[in-house]
Design a protein around this motif. Structure first.
Motif, PDB file in Angstrom:
ATOM      1  N   GLY A  72       0.951   5.436  -4.424  1.00 17.50           N
ATOM      2  CA  GLY A  72       1.736   4.554  -3.578  1.00 17.50           C
ATOM      3  C   GLY A  72       0.925   3.523  -2.834  1.00 17.50           C
ATOM      4  O   GLY A  72      -0.087   3.012  -3.331  1.00 17.50           O
ATOM      5  N   TYR A  73       1.353   3.234  -1.623  1.00 15.60           N
ATOM      6  CA  TYR A  73       0.777   2.175  -0.788  1.00 15.60           C
ATOM      7  C   TYR A  73      -0.716   2.402  -0.580  1.00 15.60           C
ATOM      8  O   TYR A  73      -1.152   3.485  -0.235  1.00 15.60           O
ATOM      9  CB  TYR A  73       1.519   2.162   0.550  1.00 15.60           C
ATOM     10  N   ARG A  74      -1.499   1.348  -0.858  1.00 19.33           N
ATOM     11  CA  ARG A  74      -2.954   1.364  -0.716  1.00 19.33           C
ATOM     12  C   ARG A  74      -3.629   2.412  -1.594  1.00 19.33           C
ATOM     13  O   ARG A  74      -4.718   2.887  -1.283  1.00 19.33           O
ATOM     14  CB  ARG A  74      -3.349   1.539   0.748  1.00 19.33           C
ATOM     15  N   GLY A  75      -2.951   2.760  -2.686  1.00 23.08           N
ATOM     16  CA  GLY A  75      -3.551   3.663  -3.646  1.00 23.08           C
ATOM     17  C   GLY A  75      -3.527   5.127  -3.261  1.00 23.08           C
ATOM     18  O   GLY A  75      -4.206   5.948  -3.886  1.00 23.08           O
ATOM     19  N   LYS A  76      -2.712   5.494  -2.256  1.00 24.63           N
ATOM     20  CA  LYS A  76      -2.657   6.876  -1.804  1.00 24.63           C
ATOM     21  C   LYS A  76      -1.591   7.645  -2.584  1.00 24.63           C
ATOM     22  O   LYS A  76      -0.465   7.168  -2.755  1.00 24.63           O
ATOM     23  CB  LYS A  76      -2.337   6.932  -0.303  1.00 24.63           C
ATOM     24  N   PRO A  77      -1.918   8.849  -3.069  1.00 26.80           N
ATOM     25  CA  PRO A  77      -0.921   9.645  -3.797  1.00 26.80           C
ATOM     26  C   PRO A  77       0.129  10.223  -2.852  1.00 26.80           C
ATOM     27  O   PRO A  77      -0.157  10.515  -1.690  1.00 26.80           O
ATOM     28  CB  PRO A  77      -1.763  10.755  -4.438  1.00 26.80           C
ATOM     29  N   PHE A  78       1.351  10.365  -3.349  1.00 27.76           N
ATOM     30  CA  PHE A  78       2.428  10.978  -2.579  1.00 27.76           C
ATOM     31  C   PHE A  78       3.405  11.626  -3.543  1.00 27.76           C
ATOM     32  O   PHE A  78       3.404  11.333  -4.751  1.00 27.76           O
ATOM     33  CB  PHE A  78       3.145   9.934  -1.703  1.00 27.76           C
TER      34      PHE A  78
END
Length: 368
Positions: A219-225
């Protein structure tokens, strides 16, 4: 009538490029004209109906978006191209009658515009010819910008700067959009909660397995969720590689009976309201990819990670134009759409996506 007429005049005066970009000026033009009308009523204290004014504003916006879309389909522009630089790119764009100019003194009768690659040095006679075009009222377009506006895509040449000269979108709009996303998600979540509970029961009765599908995405800024969706497929056998299991093929045999309807109508995305409330997603933005697919694409496609500069969304510019894709070559085209959205990141393109998403839901475009 006066505010509508003023909006039309304003719209015609600020539209610079044909195609997708022209749509972006419809909302601000009529917002200004109706805003001026509202200020006039307030200052003069003349009686007026707020409801009627608002309904007139909304109907006018919808009407002009529809009319512009229909006119764009039917109208075939004739545009001359100055040879030099990357002018061949334009000739591949459909819906326009392209004429490559052979001489700077050539008669331009019948041309609605002229395009030239303004990044390269062209012969002095062409410089004079372009200046004469501008003086004669014939629009002169930069080839790269014109191609982007006509196709709604940004080519993968390099990390293009957006309209404000930076790689990151405007933070003020991002903040406002995030707050608005949360407020809408809270209201919609409460209203649709009974329907979603009922759908969850139907899914459990239709096939074995949980009602909610969970998958790790980037997701946002390459962070996993963890993304949430209504389950529309049966589980893949453990023998199937994770990369293949993450791809949805055309007429995939794993799709359940109720899952086919949920995917076609996009109702399977409703549980992502929880992702919006958790600030992991937006209503509108590039679609988040499964972690295993995202890692694969990053190894195959330059600049792929740049799409994470904005929050992913339930629907997006690529989604309404291309639908669901999984293979690398198709994802490259999808990324062109994502880059265009990021470059033109604004309330106006979001409004256009909402209109196109409504059409997509009605015709089931892009569902697999």
């Amino acid at each position: 009538m006066v505010s509508t007429a003023f909006g039309i005049v304003l719209l015609r005066s600020i539209i610079r490029y044909p195609g997708v970009e022209a749509n972006a000026y419809i909302l601000p033009s009529f917002t200004i004209s109706y805003g001026c009308l509202l200020i006039f009523f307030i200052l003069t204290r003349l009686p007026y109906s707020r409801a009627l004014l608002f309904i007139s504003f909304v109907v006018t916006i919808i009407w002009f978006i529809v009319v512009h879309a229909l006119a764009r389909r039917r109208r075939v522009m004739t545009i001359g191209i100055v040879p030099g630089g990357d002018y061949q790119t334009l000739q591949a764009v459909a819906g326009v009658n392209w004429i490559v100019l052979t001489d700077a003194t050539q008669n331009l009768d019948g041309l609605q515009a002229v395009a030239a690659d303004l990044r390269v040095d062209i012969a002095p006679e062409w410089d004079r010819a372009l200046a004469d075009c501008a003086l004669a009222g014939i629009p002169v377009y930069h080839t790269k910008h014109l191609a982007e506006s006509l196709t709604g895509m940004v080519e993968l040449e390099h990390l293009s700067e957006n309209s404000f000269g930076t790689l990151a979108p405007v933070s003020a709009f991002m903040t406002f959009k995030h707050i608005l996303d949360w407020m809408i998600a809270a209201v919609v979540g409460l209203v649709l909660a009974p329907l979603m509970i009922l759908l969850a029961i139907f899914i459990r009765l239709d096939s074995p397995g949980p009602a909610i599908f969970r998958q790790m995405r980037i997701g946002y800024r390459g962070k996993p969720f963890t993304v949430y969706k209504f389950r529309t497929m049966v589980s893949s056998p453990k023998s199937v590689p994770a990369l293949d299991a993450a791809k949805t093929q055309t007429e995939d045999k794993r799709i359940t009976r109720i899952g086919s309807f949920l995917r076609r109508s996009r109702i399977d995305e409703l549980p992502q309201i929880l992702n919006i409330l958790r600030a992991e997603m937006s209503w509108i933005g590039p679609r988040p990819e499964a972690q295993v697919l995202s890692q694969w694409y990053e190894g195959e496609i330059p600049f792929y990670r740049y799409r994470h500069i904005v929050r992913p969304g339930l629907t997006g510019w690529a989604q309404v134009h291309q639908g669901h894709v999984a293979e690398v070559e198709d994802v490259k085209t999808k990324l062109n759409y994502d880059f265009y959205y990021i470059k033109t990141y604004s309330p106006w393109i979001d409004l256009l996506i909402v209109a196109k998403t409504t059409q997509t839901i009605l015709n089931g475009f892009g569902a697999k």
